[in-house]
Design an enzyme around this catalytic site. Structure first.
Site: not given
Length: 316
Positions: A110, A215, A286
């Protein structure tokens, strides 16, 4: 030349830091108990529970925790507690020479994308896009991803082909192929909204001859469209050997009935004319499943067989 960190063994000490947003204390403590049950000792960064608005402490405190974890002789691996926002504020302040002299396992994803890439880029150290402590080791977390991570971190031998349980939502049965092919290259991975913020800086991603894993979460389709179009215009997508898209979680229009393209339409429109294999809906990022991706090891993708193979070890 890439540096492989020392492998992790049961009884080793995992240092936990919060380089981005504030942690949820109770949730983190519960996940720490899970790591202890798995056989590891824990050492917390001095500022892991700090709060400064949407940041887990002032910039210098977060920098100090990273630098001190790398030099601390008691710590064998460093796991980030969570992501959020803030890593790009501190990447220019890290002591990369010290990190190079004290190489250790460094895990996150992230917002931690910025740190994973900067450390790998500036020192050659293999870093790990993988589950973080707060969510990745909770009582509801995916145990397959946990198991694969510790296999990767503990074995000086190549992991080989990922074999997903057939009922796992990250299994190859769920992968979608836009362009078939076989590709090899060094792996690189991250959250695309963070990767985009690094363009034009000394810390931008080097995608040459890479298997490019990306992502994201909570981005509307038009924003994914804009980011991919931007990357394509830079020419960087012409440098990769393959494009592998993970889960795009909650990436949907926020306004009901507003005209939109679907994510598969966007991926097809922008990526399908590239002369490399392109797959999406892989089990990393995620979503519920988040299989680990080292930054900097040789990997192979075969879309016809739906195989992803770790061709070399990530630790020594």
């Amino acid at each position: 030349m890439d540096i492989k960190p020392k492998r992790l063994t049961k009884g080793d000490t995992i240092g936990i830091i919060a380089p981005s947003s504030p942690v949820k204390k109770l949730k983190l403590k519960r996940s720490i108990e899970r790591l202890k049950q798995l056989g590891y000792k824990i050492k917390l960064g001095k500022h892991v529970f700090d709060e400064y608005g949407y940041l887990a402490g002032i910039d210098q405190a977060r920098v100090d925790d990273i630098n001190e974890m790398f030099t601390d002789p008691e710590v064998d691996a460093i796991f980030c507690a969570r992501g959020g926002v803030g890593s790009t504020r501190i990447i220019a302040k890290l002591d990369y020479e010290s990190i190079r002299k004290h190489p250790k396992i460094f895990v996150g994803y992230s917002d931690i994308t910025a740190l994973l890439n900067a450390i790998h880029q500036q020192t050659g150290l293999i870093t790990f896009h993988a589950p973080m402590v707060e969510s990745g080791f909770s009582h509801t977390a995916d145990t397959f991803s946990q198991k694969l991570l510790f296999q990767l971190l503990s074995s000086p031998k190549p992991l080989g082909k990922i074999v997903f349980p057939t009922d796992n939502p990250g299994s190859a049965a769920h992968w979608k192929v836009l362009r078939h092919g076989i590709a090899t290259g060094k792996s690189i991975a991250g959250c695309i909204s963070v990767i985009q913020t690094l363009l034009g800086t000394p810390y931008e991603f080097d995608l040459r001859n890479k298997l490019f894993f990306w992502e994201d979460v909570d981005e509307e389709p038009y924003r994914i469209d804009r980011m991919l179009a931007h990357f394509k215009l830079t020419g960087k997508l012409n440098q990769v050997t393959a494009i592998l898209t993970g889960k795009l979680v909650n990436c949907k229009p926020k306004i009901p009935h507003k005209p939109s393209l679907t994510l598969p339409q966007i991926l097809r429109d922008i990526l399908s004319d590239l002369n490399v294999p392109v797959v999406y809906n892989l089990g990393f990022g995620h979503g519920k499943v988040n299989f680990p991706i080292p930054l900097g090891i040789e990997m192979k993708l075969d879309t016809l067989r739906k195989e992803l193979i770790y061709l070399e070890s990530a630790v020594s």
